[in-house]
Design a protein around this motif. Structure first.
Motif, PDB file in Angstrom:
ATOM      1  N   ILE A  71       0.829  -1.197   0.000  1.00 12.02           N
ATOM      2  CA  ILE A  71       0.000   0.000   0.000  1.00 12.02           C
ATOM      3  C   ILE A  71       0.870   1.257   0.000  1.00 12.02           C
ATOM      4  O   ILE A  71       0.760   2.083  -0.892  1.00 12.02           O
ATOM      5  CB  ILE A  71      -0.957  -0.010   1.210  1.00 12.02           C
ATOM      6  N   GLN A 115       2.166   7.477  10.499  1.00  8.94           N
ATOM      7  CA  GLN A 115       1.461   6.861   9.370  1.00  8.94           C
ATOM      8  C   GLN A 115       1.466   5.343   9.488  1.00  8.94           C
ATOM      9  O   GLN A 115       0.449   4.680   9.272  1.00  8.94           O
ATOM     10  CB  GLN A 115       2.144   7.256   8.053  1.00  8.94           C
ATOM     11  N   GLY A 130      -1.793   2.754  10.086  1.00 12.45           N
ATOM     12  CA  GLY A 130      -2.098   1.600   9.244  1.00 12.45           C
ATOM     13  C   GLY A 130      -2.182   0.318  10.050  1.00 12.45           C
ATOM     14  O   GLY A 130      -3.023  -0.542   9.791  1.00 12.45           O
ATOM     15  N   ASP A 179      -2.955   0.053  13.343  1.00 17.95           N
ATOM     16  CA  ASP A 179      -4.078   0.055  14.284  1.00 17.95           C
ATOM     17  C   ASP A 179      -5.435   0.033  13.596  1.00 17.95           C
ATOM     18  O   ASP A 179      -6.271  -0.807  13.872  1.00 17.95           O
ATOM     19  CB  ASP A 179      -3.996   1.295  15.193  1.00 17.95           C
ATOM     20  N   ARG A 180      -5.654   0.979  12.688  1.00 13.42           N
ATOM     21  CA  ARG A 180      -6.985   1.146  12.115  1.00 13.42           C
ATOM     22  C   ARG A 180      -7.292   0.148  10.999  1.00 13.42           C
ATOM     23  O   ARG A 180      -8.403  -0.339  10.891  1.00 13.42           O
ATOM     24  CB  ARG A 180      -7.145   2.572  11.587  1.00 13.42           C
ATOM     25  N   GLN A 181      -6.326  -0.141  10.159  1.00 11.63           N
ATOM     26  CA  GLN A 181      -6.614  -0.949   8.980  1.00 11.63           C
ATOM     27  C   GLN A 181      -6.172  -2.399   9.109  1.00 11.63           C
ATOM     28  O   GLN A 181      -6.402  -3.198   8.228  1.00 11.63           O
ATOM     29  CB  GLN A 181      -5.954  -0.315   7.754  1.00 11.63           C
ATOM     30  N   GLY A 182      -5.488  -2.741  10.191  1.00  8.37           N
ATOM     31  CA  GLY A 182      -5.054  -4.118  10.385  1.00  8.37           C
ATOM     32  C   GLY A 182      -3.990  -4.551   9.390  1.00  8.37           C
ATOM     33  O   GLY A 182      -3.974  -5.691   8.949  1.00  8.37           O
ATOM     34  N   LEU A 183      -3.101  -3.637   9.039  1.00  2.73           N
ATOM     35  CA  LEU A 183      -2.042  -3.933   8.077  1.00  2.73           C
ATOM     36  C   LEU A 183      -0.779  -4.373   8.811  1.00  2.73           C
ATOM     37  O   LEU A 183      -0.730  -4.373  10.034  1.00  2.73           O
ATOM     38  CB  LEU A 183      -1.755  -2.698   7.218  1.00  2.73           C
ATOM     39  N   LYS A 209      -0.785  -5.463   3.105  1.00  2.31           N
ATOM     40  CA  LYS A 209      -1.914  -6.295   3.513  1.00  2.31           C
ATOM     41  C   LYS A 209      -1.631  -7.708   3.016  1.00  2.31           C
ATOM     42  O   LYS A 209      -1.248  -7.896   1.859  1.00  2.31           O
ATOM     43  CB  LYS A 209      -3.201  -5.753   2.897  1.00  2.31           C
TER      44      LYS A 209
END
Length: 156
Positions: free
Chosen positions: A24, A96, A100, A102-106, A128
């Protein structure tokens, strides 16, 4: 007179990561190294295949990156080839990466280690994980691109 050997730009790559993850965001991080580690890297004894990046106390670290010590360079120092090394990133970049994670599980994947002037840099990606069907799709696309190249080559 001996000519000084110049190191090529690329030191080590994690080719497996391109197959396992879809990338990403890309970041360039410096690495905090010891003297014996730089000598070993110049000799080509680095491996980042199994390494992973994590963030602790608003600082980024890379773990499991293998730098094999040279016998002549590390006789007086206790060497740990897989020690945890600090990554040098700006605060904005770390925030940044943390967002990624925490919020998006990346996850954060180290993909390449290279020279930039006299500094060793690590290319890391916010990534991801791919599912099995995603891997099959990327293999299918790669094969189709190869076939297109062959057809264009033969028709020209």
């Amino acid at each position: 007179m001996k000519k000084k050997k110049t190191s090529p730009g690329n030191i080590a790559q994690n080719k497996k990561a391109r197959h396992e993850y879809s990338f990403i965001d890309k970041f360039e991080a410096g690495i905090e190294l010891q003297g014996w580690e730089v000598k070993s890297i110049r000799a080509g004894k680095a491996n980042i295949t199994d390494s992973y990046v994590f963030i602790k106390d608003n600082e980024a670290f890379v773990s499991n990156m293998m730098i094999t010590p040279l016998n002549q360079a590390s006789s007086h120092v206790v060497c740990d080839p897989t020690r945890i090394r600090k990554l040098l990133l700006k605060r904005r970049e770390i925030e940044q990466l943390m967002g990624g994670l925490d919020r998006q599980g990346l996850t954060i994947v180290a993909t390449s280690m290279y020279w930039k002037a006299c500094w060793v840099k690590l290319e890391i990606h916010l990534a991801k994980g791919k599912q099995e069907h995603d891997k099959r799709d990327s293999i299918k696309d790669r094969d189709w691109n190869r076939q297109k190249e062959r057809m264009m080559k033969h028709s020209a």
